[in-house]
Design a protein around this motif. Structure first.
Motif, mmCIF file in Angstrom:
data_model
loop_
_atom_site.group_PDB
_atom_site.id
_atom_site.type_symbol
_atom_site.label_atom_id
_atom_site.label_comp_id
_atom_site.label_asym_id
_atom_site.label_seq_id
_atom_site.Cartn_x
_atom_site.Cartn_y
_atom_site.Cartn_z
ATOM 1 N N TYR A 61 0.837 -1.202 0.000
ATOM 2 C CA TYR A 61 0.000 0.000 0.000
ATOM 3 C C TYR A 61 0.875 1.255 0.000
ATOM 4 N N GLU A 62 1.914 1.267 0.837
ATOM 5 C CA GLU A 62 2.801 2.429 0.900
ATOM 6 C C GLU A 62 3.526 2.638 -0.423
ATOM 7 N N LEU A 63 3.951 1.540 -1.056
ATOM 8 C CA LEU A 63 4.633 1.651 -2.336
ATOM 9 C C LEU A 63 3.702 2.208 -3.404
ATOM 10 N N PHE A 68 1.881 6.758 -6.684
ATOM 11 C CA PHE A 68 0.813 7.692 -7.051
ATOM 12 C C PHE A 68 1.307 9.135 -6.946
ATOM 13 N N GLU A 69 2.048 9.433 -5.874
ATOM 14 C CA GLU A 69 2.551 10.790 -5.680
ATOM 15 C C GLU A 69 3.586 11.159 -6.736
ATOM 16 N N ARG A 70 4.417 10.195 -7.117
ATOM 17 C CA ARG A 70 5.487 10.484 -8.076
ATOM 18 C C ARG A 70 4.952 10.607 -9.508
ATOM 19 N N ASP A 71 4.056 9.695 -9.881
ATOM 20 C CA ASP A 71 3.586 9.622 -11.266
ATOM 21 C C ASP A 71 2.203 10.243 -11.426
ATOM 22 N N THR A 72 1.986 11.348 -10.752
ATOM 23 C CA THR A 72 0.733 12.086 -10.863
ATOM 24 C C THR A 72 0.925 13.289 -11.778
ATOM 25 N N PHE A 73 -0.037 13.489 -12.663
ATOM 26 C CA PHE A 73 -0.018 14.614 -13.587
ATOM 27 C C PHE A 73 -1.407 15.246 -13.569
ATOM 28 N N LEU A 74 -1.475 16.513 -13.192
ATOM 29 C CA LEU A 74 -2.754 17.205 -13.015
ATOM 30 C C LEU A 74 -3.679 16.411 -12.096
ATOM 31 N N ASP A 92 1.712 -1.766 -10.648
ATOM 32 C CA ASP A 92 2.948 -1.254 -10.042
ATOM 33 C C ASP A 92 4.097 -2.112 -10.548
ATOM 34 N N GLY A 93 4.685 -1.704 -11.656
ATOM 35 C CA GLY A 93 5.706 -2.516 -12.311
ATOM 36 C C GLY A 93 7.078 -2.342 -11.701
#
Length: 639
Positions: A61-63, A68-74, A92-93
């Motif tokens: 879940y933490e990963l 999500f925080e890193r690969d978020t756009f708008l 989550d690859g």
């Protein structure tokens, strides 16, 4: 001064960075990538006090939350390749695989390709993770159709397989920013690239690419204006106003202007970029902050030697990791376990060294013959031992040796010829074709199993062609050389002249694409731990332990139970395809291990020799069961 063999964990955490600094600075071959490359650059550990503590693994879940925080756009998580935003289509690859890759992960730490402070397990490390849609990850990335190459400041998509579905993304940068703290380590993509190249040996090694100044973002990034050219960062959160729309552009078109090189300079640049990246520094800093208080508590008068290292001096002369003889094996948790038999006899052409070691199991003096790439590892008693049982009970070689002169044949061992990629189309190398060989006319699924069951039978019983495990032991399996789902690869081999036109339409039905293996060696083959090389001069299929796995060393350099003269003998060219994949999975191993290849020098696997399964007179295997001799009853009068 005596050596201290045991230390507490706090001391270990404090001194290991100093030991690594001395060792790495003295051994430039730490970063050797033997894929026709010279030594790469050395990581500059000077003036860097690094914690050696591995980070604790986050929960799934933490990963996922961190991804999500890193690969978020708008404010939307997106696939970094195509930009799809459907949460139900995400995975989550991992770049360097998951749980099965923990040994490779530890090796990368030893070589400095990733920080030693990275998480202990690859599938728990955020900087080894990618947000991808199911289509790009499961169908293309994990199946080695494309790779990501880090070029100055950008991660560029390379459609190495030339898959039509991926051409739109080729030569364009994906949505990763090297300046961010949790961006994947660029060096990991090099490991994945080697595997992709191994899966496509007919492709040009330097595919066409746009010039660096012409490399643009993926179309969805441009059309939605997701990269801010002013700040040089991605737009992670939604904002109002015209600032977000003014930068929108039309999708880019690809202009081929150069080729993608792969040489020593490229590897050095990527390694240096990895060491200087924000993600490397963040990984180190997080680990340092965690145990800074413990490190400060270490006594300042620590003056010990540990495993031969002087804290203020130079390390002893050791083998670099790529050539270091392995006298250990990996346990399930990734830690090392010393093998019972220690010591090595290095067998090199023109140079035979020997020394005595102790067999810990039987408590006797023995001599181990072989090296980390030895053709046959076996144990004999020391010279002059007059015992009737001259061989150790664990010796895979059946013959008894009374002196070291018995192994002078090792002088004829030579480096294995490597077939360079790209492979030539039209026909396989000389000796790997099918001239003067009968071709099966059977094309049903049943024929696949029947052909192998009739072929891989020895003394009346089916056996694993590698270790000779019989069916009675359980786990005997009819296995494919080229996977049953690799229909496109199979058809391409026929089209490129590497398989005959008479071959079956799909790989799963052709008995010349299969063999009998036990469950252990089936798994090792499918995990690319070893490959089989056909030697035309000797008509033998020999096993090459390319991964240098201790559990496979007894089989290295010996011929398996396959006969090229059999009607349904495997196509030798299929093993060359598999070999390239094995090499891609082990880019740090020596490219040409030493083996015997001349006629009359290649030994059989031990079970073939011990049970006399091969008839040297007829030059064939003994397939039929040997009839038992009639018993004579005691006390019989014969009347």
């Amino acid at each position: 001064m005596s050596h201290v063999s045991t230390i507490d964990q706090r001391t270990y955490n404090h001194i290991l960075p100093h030991l690594l600094k001395n060792f790495i600075m003295s051994h430039p071959s730490m970063y050797q990538l033997p894929t026709r490359l010279n030594d790469a650059a050395i990581y500059d550990w000077e003036n860097k006090l690094l914690s050696s503590t591995e980070s604790e693994g986050p929960s799934s879940y933490e990963l996922s939350t961190a991804l999500f925080e890193r690969d978020t756009f708008l404010d939307n998580r997106r696939c970094v390749v195509c930009g799809i935003r459907d949460v139900d289509c995400f995975v989550d690859g991992h770049i360097s695989g998951g749980e099965p890759e923990k040994f490779m992960w530890a090796d990368l730490k030893e070589r400095g390709w990733i920080p030693i402070q990275a998480d202990r397990l690859p599938h728990h490390e955020l900087r080894n993770s990618l947000s991808m849609c199911l289509n790009h990850y499961n169908n293309f990335f994990e199946r080695y159709n494309f790779f990501i190459r880090f070029m100055p400041q950008k991660f560029v998509f390379v459609n190495y397989s030339d898959n039509p579905n991926l051409r739109q993304s080729h030569g364009k940068a994906i949505a990763l920013d090297i300046k961010e703290r949790n961006t994947p380590f660029p060096s990991l993509f090099l490991i994945h690239e080697m595997r992709v190249r191994g899966f496509h040996p007919f492709q040009p090694i330097a595919p066409g690419m746009p010039k660096y100044k012409d490399i643009t973002w993926q179309d969805w990034i441009i059309s939605e204006g997701l990269f801010d050219d002013v700040t040089g960062t991605f737009k992670r959160h939604e904002m109002t106003g015209a600032d977000w729309t003014d930068s929108k552009m039309s999708p880019s078109s690809l202009q081929i202007g150069t080729t993608l090189e792969f040489n020593q300079i490229v590897v050095e640049e990527i390694l240096k970029a990895t060491w200087q990246s924000a993600s490397w520094k963040a990984c180190v800093e997080a680990s340092e902050a965690k145990d800074r208080n413990e490190s400060a508590a270490i006594s300042s008068d620590l003056g010990i030697l540990w495993f031969g290292f002087d804290l203020m001096g130079s390390p002893p002369k050791l083998h670099p990791p790529s050539r270091r003889p392995r006298n250990y094996t990996r346990q399930d948790d990734g830690s090392r376990k010393d093998l019972q038999k220690v010591g090595q006899m290095h067998v090199n052409p023109g140079n035979l060294q020997k020394h005595e070691v102790i067999d810990r199991e039987v408590g006797e003096n023995v001599v181990q013959a072989g090296s980390d790439r030895n053709p046959w590892p076996f144990y004999i008693r020391k010279v002059g031992d007059s015992s009737s049982n001259a061989c150790s009970s664990t010796a895979p070689f059946p013959s008894a040796f009374n002196s070291l002169e018995s192994i002078d044949i090792a002088m004829s061992a030579e480096p294995l010829l490597e077939f360079m990629i790209p492979f030539e189309k039209g026909q396989p190398p000389p000796g790997y074709g099918w001239d003067n060989r009968l071709l099966s006319q059977l094309g049903t699924r049943t024929a696949f199993g029947t052909g192998i069951e009739d072929r891989d039978i020895f003394l009346g019983h089916p056996r694993c062609v590698v270790c000779g495990a019989p069916e009675t032991n359980g786990g005997l399996q009819i296995s494919h050389i080229l996977g049953r789902a690799e229909k496109i690869c199979w058809s391409n081999l026929i089209k490129n002249g590497w398989l005959p036109l008479q071959a079956k339409v799909v790989p799963e039905t052709d008995p010349r694409n299969g063999w009998m293996l036990c469950d252990i060696h089936h798994g090792e083959f499918d995990r690319y731990r070893f490959f089989i090389r056909f030697v035309p001069e000797a008509n033998r299929f020999i096993l090459i332990n390319f991964s240098n796995d201790p559990t496979l060393q007894a089989f290295h350099g010996k011929a398996v139970g396959l006969d090229i003269k059999d009607r349904h003998a495997p196509f030798p060219s299929l093993f060359l395809i598999h070999e390239q994949r094995v090499r891609g999975f082990h880019p740090f191993e020596p490219r040409s291990p030493t083996v015997f290849t001349q006629p009359g020098t290649i030994p059989w696997q031990d079970w073939i020799s011990v049970e006399q399964v091969f008839d040297n007179t007829t030059d064939t295997f003994k397939r039929a069961e040997v009839p038992a001799l009639p018993s004579i009853q005691s006390g019989s009068t014969g009347q």
